[in-house]
Design a protein around this motif. Structure first.
Motif, PDB file in Angstrom:
ATOM      1  N   ARG A 272     -39.864 -21.938 -12.037  1.00 46.81           N
ATOM      2  CA  ARG A 272     -41.515 -21.975 -11.318  1.00 46.81           C
ATOM      3  C   ARG A 272     -41.760 -20.885 -10.810  1.00 46.81           C
ATOM      4  O   ARG A 272     -42.728 -20.524 -11.539  1.00 46.81           O
ATOM      5  CB  ARG A 272     -41.603 -23.351 -10.847  1.00 46.81           C
ATOM      6  CG  ARG A 272     -41.280 -24.871 -12.210  1.00 46.81           C
ATOM      7  CD  ARG A 272     -41.432 -25.638 -11.539  1.00 46.81           C
ATOM      8  NE  ARG A 272     -40.782 -26.467 -10.393  1.00 46.81           N
ATOM      9  CZ  ARG A 272     -40.168 -26.760 -10.081  1.00 46.81           C
ATOM     10  NH1 ARG A 272     -38.930 -27.270 -11.251  1.00 46.81           N
ATOM     11  NH2 ARG A 272     -39.561 -27.388  -8.914  1.00 46.81           N
ATOM     12  N   VAL A 273     -41.229 -20.337  -9.765  1.00 51.04           N
ATOM     13  CA  VAL A 273     -41.646 -19.501  -8.986  1.00 51.04           C
ATOM     14  C   VAL A 273     -42.054 -17.897  -9.577  1.00 51.04           C
ATOM     15  O   VAL A 273     -43.378 -17.517  -9.847  1.00 51.04           O
ATOM     16  CB  VAL A 273     -41.020 -19.029  -7.413  1.00 51.04           C
ATOM     17  CG1 VAL A 273     -41.837 -18.298  -7.350  1.00 51.04           C
ATOM     18  CG2 VAL A 273     -41.027 -20.085  -6.988  1.00 51.04           C
ATOM     19  N   ARG A 274     -40.732 -17.969 -10.447  1.00 51.33           N
ATOM     20  CA  ARG A 274     -41.278 -16.400 -11.547  1.00 51.33           C
ATOM     21  C   ARG A 274     -42.450 -16.907 -12.970  1.00 51.33           C
ATOM     22  O   ARG A 274     -43.142 -15.347 -13.129  1.00 51.33           O
ATOM     23  CB  ARG A 274     -40.051 -16.009 -12.468  1.00 51.33           C
ATOM     24  CG  ARG A 274     -39.695 -14.838 -12.865  1.00 51.33           C
ATOM     25  CD  ARG A 274     -40.264 -14.298 -14.169  1.00 51.33           C
ATOM     26  NE  ARG A 274     -39.881 -13.283 -14.611  1.00 51.33           N
ATOM     27  CZ  ARG A 274     -40.336 -12.826 -14.771  1.00 51.33           C
ATOM     28  NH1 ARG A 274     -41.312 -13.699 -16.754  1.00 51.33           N
ATOM     29  NH2 ARG A 274     -41.047 -12.050 -15.947  1.00 51.33           N
ATOM     30  N   GLY A 275     -42.386 -17.848 -13.022  1.00 47.96           N
ATOM     31  CA  GLY A 275     -43.554 -17.774 -14.005  1.00 47.96           C
ATOM     32  C   GLY A 275     -44.901 -17.419 -13.531  1.00 47.96           C
ATOM     33  O   GLY A 275     -45.690 -17.001 -14.149  1.00 47.96           O
TER      34      GLY A 275
ATOM     35  N   GLU B  42     -43.378  -8.817  -6.378  1.00 46.77           N
ATOM     36  CA  GLU B  42     -43.062  -9.255  -7.100  1.00 46.77           C
ATOM     37  C   GLU B  42     -42.083 -10.344  -7.029  1.00 46.77           C
ATOM     38  O   GLU B  42     -41.436 -11.363  -7.319  1.00 46.77           O
ATOM     39  CB  GLU B  42     -44.529 -10.065  -6.203  1.00 46.77           C
ATOM     40  CG  GLU B  42     -44.694  -9.897  -4.340  1.00 46.77           C
ATOM     41  CD  GLU B  42     -46.430 -10.449  -3.944  1.00 46.77           C
ATOM     42  OE1 GLU B  42     -46.079 -11.791  -4.383  1.00 46.77           O
ATOM     43  OE2 GLU B  42     -47.819  -9.853  -4.168  1.00 46.77           O
ATOM     44  N   VAL B  43     -42.633 -10.109  -8.679  1.00 45.78           N
ATOM     45  CA  VAL B  43     -42.209 -10.176  -9.556  1.00 45.78           C
ATOM     46  C   VAL B  43     -41.399 -10.036 -10.187  1.00 45.78           C
ATOM     47  O   VAL B  43     -40.347 -10.711 -10.182  1.00 45.78           O
ATOM     48  CB  VAL B  43     -43.406  -9.404 -11.498  1.00 45.78           C
ATOM     49  CG1 VAL B  43     -42.554 -10.115 -12.667  1.00 45.78           C
ATOM     50  CG2 VAL B  43     -44.514  -9.649 -11.522  1.00 45.78           C
ATOM     51  N   LEU B  44     -40.791  -8.834  -9.792  1.00 50.28           N
ATOM     52  CA  LEU B  44     -38.854  -8.739  -9.882  1.00 50.28           C
ATOM     53  C   LEU B  44     -38.503  -9.062  -9.261  1.00 50.28           C
ATOM     54  O   LEU B  44     -37.425  -8.906  -9.031  1.00 50.28           O
ATOM     55  CB  LEU B  44     -39.198  -6.711  -9.426  1.00 50.28           C
ATOM     56  CG  LEU B  44     -39.729  -5.886 -10.504  1.00 50.28           C
ATOM     57  CD1 LEU B  44     -40.462  -4.541  -9.903  1.00 50.28           C
ATOM     58  CD2 LEU B  44     -39.110  -6.015 -11.875  1.00 50.28           C
ATOM     59  N   GLN B  45     -38.823  -9.163  -7.915  1.00 48.50           N
ATOM     60  CA  GLN B  45     -38.212 -10.131  -6.551  1.00 48.50           C
ATOM     61  C   GLN B  45     -38.060 -11.648  -7.281  1.00 48.50           C
ATOM     62  O   GLN B  45     -36.244 -12.296  -6.706  1.00 48.50           O
ATOM     63  CB  GLN B  45     -38.884  -9.856  -5.276  1.00 48.50           C
ATOM     64  CG  GLN B  45     -38.703  -8.672  -4.759  1.00 48.50           C
ATOM     65  CD  GLN B  45     -40.103  -9.271  -3.508  1.00 48.50           C
ATOM     66  OE1 GLN B  45     -40.747  -9.253  -3.373  1.00 48.50           O
ATOM     67  NE2 GLN B  45     -39.421  -8.067  -2.831  1.00 48.50           N
ATOM     68  N   ALA B  46     -38.843 -12.299  -7.893  1.00 43.17           N
ATOM     69  CA  ALA B  46     -38.434 -13.636  -8.411  1.00 43.17           C
ATOM     70  C   ALA B  46     -37.852 -13.480  -9.318  1.00 43.17           C
ATOM     71  O   ALA B  46     -36.441 -14.373  -9.438  1.00 43.17           O
ATOM     72  CB  ALA B  46     -40.015 -13.820  -9.073  1.00 43.17           C
TER      73      ALA B  46
ATOM     74  N   LEU C 105     -27.201 -28.665  -5.135  1.00 40.77           N
ATOM     75  CA  LEU C 105     -28.406 -27.146  -4.763  1.00 40.77           C
ATOM     76  C   LEU C 105     -28.681 -26.393  -5.555  1.00 40.77           C
ATOM     77  O   LEU C 105     -30.516 -26.051  -5.917  1.00 40.77           O
ATOM     78  CB  LEU C 105     -27.900 -27.237  -3.459  1.00 40.77           C
ATOM     79  CG  LEU C 105     -27.475 -28.311  -2.262  1.00 40.77           C
ATOM     80  CD1 LEU C 105     -26.679 -27.562  -1.094  1.00 40.77           C
ATOM     81  CD2 LEU C 105     -28.724 -28.722  -1.605  1.00 40.77           C
ATOM     82  N   LEU C 106     -27.957 -25.660  -6.327  1.00 43.36           N
ATOM     83  CA  LEU C 106     -28.671 -24.164  -6.792  1.00 43.36           C
ATOM     84  C   LEU C 106     -29.548 -24.643  -7.688  1.00 43.36           C
ATOM     85  O   LEU C 106     -30.432 -23.813  -8.600  1.00 43.36           O
ATOM     86  CB  LEU C 106     -26.839 -24.035  -6.916  1.00 43.36           C
ATOM     87  CG  LEU C 106     -26.607 -22.981  -5.703  1.00 43.36           C
ATOM     88  CD1 LEU C 106     -24.864 -22.475  -6.006  1.00 43.36           C
ATOM     89  CD2 LEU C 106     -27.566 -21.369  -5.291  1.00 43.36           C
ATOM     90  N   ALA C 107     -28.403 -25.853  -8.247  1.00 42.65           N
ATOM     91  CA  ALA C 107     -29.586 -26.203  -9.576  1.00 42.65           C
ATOM     92  C   ALA C 107     -31.001 -27.092  -9.419  1.00 42.65           C
ATOM     93  O   ALA C 107     -31.851 -26.249  -9.970  1.00 42.65           O
ATOM     94  CB  ALA C 107     -28.843 -27.372 -10.043  1.00 42.65           C
ATOM     95  N   GLN C 108     -30.893 -27.378  -8.176  1.00 37.35           N
ATOM     96  CA  GLN C 108     -32.413 -28.146  -7.633  1.00 37.35           C
ATOM     97  C   GLN C 108     -33.388 -26.326  -7.468  1.00 37.35           C
ATOM     98  O   GLN C 108     -34.039 -26.308  -7.853  1.00 37.35           O
ATOM     99  CB  GLN C 108     -32.400 -28.415  -6.113  1.00 37.35           C
ATOM    100  CG  GLN C 108     -31.519 -29.590  -6.941  1.00 37.35           C
ATOM    101  CD  GLN C 108     -31.999 -30.351  -5.118  1.00 37.35           C
ATOM    102  OE1 GLN C 108     -31.953 -30.322  -4.447  1.00 37.35           O
ATOM    103  NE2 GLN C 108     -31.276 -31.443  -5.267  1.00 37.35           N
ATOM    104  N   GLY C 109     -32.465 -25.616  -6.665  1.00 34.93           N
ATOM    105  CA  GLY C 109     -32.758 -24.065  -6.012  1.00 34.93           C
ATOM    106  C   GLY C 109     -33.467 -22.808  -8.029  1.00 34.93           C
ATOM    107  O   GLY C 109     -34.701 -22.353  -7.633  1.00 34.93           O
TER     108      GLY C 109
END
Length: 487
Positions: free
Chosen positions: A419-422, A437-441, A409-413
């Motif tokens: 992708r969210v960070r990028g 938001e970038v730092l939170q990602a 599950l963590l690998a999927q996350g």
């Protein structure tokens, strides 16, 4: 020969087959037919089954297998266990020897100068030709044998044999523990190195972000608040690195000690990070009842119980008389040594000994009660050890399955958060989202990647615990075979 003369040896021969005290019966322990977590373990998607005897070779890590093999040859805990086996073997030899006749050879030569002022000296001095110098020579061959009529010595040998078997099983248990600890430390080390890699990659990411923000700040396109936020986030990530490095060094030192080497001996070859070993498939787990015959620590506990049972008989035997036979043949002379082995110098003696603690029954009663109490304690310890062994297997099975689920599950996350960070950084560059938001990602990505490395490490460690709990890592040998070999 009279009827009475025939009756005495006949009585002794009948009594020789008896041994006082309770005969040992292996206790029955009720355990389930199947492990609760076995079905879930069987459904795991893993590599092919592995033999329990050398389970460490199935992790697909040659360095892990090499370290375990080295530890089994060089570990100092195993050296101590081998020494304890040697001590128990010596005790068994002494118990065997106690059942056999013993013999001794003695001899002496003496030269004395007689005083003429003592009463004996005056009498001898009155004889014509008295020589104040005198010589004496003597040589004797003696033998003795304690008749084990009531079986006390046999119970002592029975206890010594069980102690020896327990020590051999204890050495096997130490071997199993050494293999498991070595593998566990190695896997822990690889897990720490994986977490360090995550942290260092995150440091590099944060540094790259700081460089971009600092460039924008220099051009007046970014606020100082944003710059300080990135600096703080970078410092937080950097602060996690020394803690992980300290754990890495401690794991390396622990592995060196397991290999019987000084800390630092293998640091150079361990410095290059390797992948976290993957837990293999666990096949042929057997039933909980089979643990009693397979796990060496349970075999040792059962043999200690057998020894304590025999010591009850050893204590009961003190109620009865002990008979011994002894004899001496030899030669003695007080003249020239050439007369030592002549017919006139020969001598012989025979002895029938009796020892009976006739007026010490109160002390014997106390010794018997003590032996019975120790036996009851070891019985409870054996039953508890069997239950805890089953608990060990169930816990290891559960941890293995659940940790692997967590890692998946963590690998999927992690993939999603990457992708969210990028996307968030691209949106920040376009001015769509804030730097927060970038730092939170970044923080979320680091936390999930670190958790995934921990889950992978713990699943591999759980597999090691499962192999250990199942008694893998040694070639089981029946107690009867040990008994035959010890004769």
């Amino acid at each position: 020969m009279s009827q009475r003369t025939l009756a005495i040896p006949l009585l002794f021969s009948l009594l020789a087959g008896c041994a006082v005290g309770p005969d040992y019966v292996r206790p029955a322990i009720t355990l389930p037919d199947r492990f609760v977590g076995e079905a879930a373990v069987d459904r795991r998607a893993a590599i092919a089954n592995v033999e329990l005897v050398a389970w460490w070779t199935a992790f697909g890590d040659a360095q892990l297998a090499r370290y375990v093999e080295s530890a089994l040859k060089q570990n100092l805990d195993l050296a101590q266990a081998s020494a304890r086996v040697a001590q128990a073997r010596a005790g068994l030899g002494a118990a065997n020897a106690a059942l056999l006749p013993s013999g001794n050879l003695s001899g002496q030569a003496a030269r004395a100068y007689q005083s003429v002022e003592t009463p004996l000296g005056r009498v001898l001095n009155s004889q014509p030709g008295f020589d104040r110098y005198g010589n004496a020579y003597e040589a004797n061959l003696g033998a003795s044998w304690e008749l084990d009529i009531f079986g006390g010595l046999r119970r002592g040998r029975e206890a010594a044999l069980a102690d020896y078997q327990a020590s051999e099983a204890g050495a096997a248990a130490t071997r199993l523990t050494v293999a498991a600890q070595t593998a566990d430390i190695y896997i822990t080390l690889r897990g720490l190195q994986a977490r360090l890699d995550v942290a260092r990659r995150q440091v590099a990411t944060q540094q790259d972000l700081l460089s971009k923000i600092d460039l924008l700040y220099g051009k007046g396109l970014a606020a100082e608040l944003q710059l300080r936020q990135v600096e703080g986030a970078l410092a937080q990530v950097r602060a996690s690195v020394p803690v992980l490095e300290a754990g890495e060094a401690a794991a390396m030192n622990a592995l060196d000690v397991m290999l019987g080497a000084a800390p630092g001996a293998h640091r150079a070859e361990l410095a290059a990070a390797g992948a976290i070993p993957v837990a293999p498939r666990i096949g042929a787990a057997g039933s909980p009842g089979e643990l009693l015959r397979r796990r060496p620590d349970l075999i040792a506990a059962e043999r200690r119980l057998a020894a304590s049972n025999a010591r009850i008989g050893l204590a009961v035997a003190e109620y009865y008389p002990k008979l011994s036979l002894g004899g001496t043949i030899g030669s003695a002379t007080s003249v020239a040594s050439g007369n030592l082995f002549t017919g006139g110098a020969s001598q012989a003696a025979a002895l029938l000994g009796l020892r009976w603690r006739l007026f010490d029954f109160g002390r014997i009663d106390a010794q018997i009660e003590l032996a019975k109490g120790q036996d009851a304690e070891l019985l409870a310890a054996f039953r508890l050890a069997a239950l805890r062994a089953t608990e060990d297997v169930e816990n290891a099975f559960s941890a293995l399955v659940k940790r692997e689920e967590q890692a998946a599950l963590l690998a999927q996350g992690e993939a999603s958060l990457g992708r969210v960070r990028g996307a968030s950084f691209a949106a920040y560059q376009r001015g769509v989202v804030s730097l927060i938001e970038v730092l939170q990602a970044d923080e979320s990505l680091l936390r999930v990647a670190d958790a995934r490395a921990q889950a992978q490490t713990e699943s591999a460690r759980a597999a090691v615990s499962a192999f250990k709990a199942l008694g893998g890592g040694w070639q089981a040998e029946s107690v009867e075979a040990v008994a035959i070999r010890s004769h």
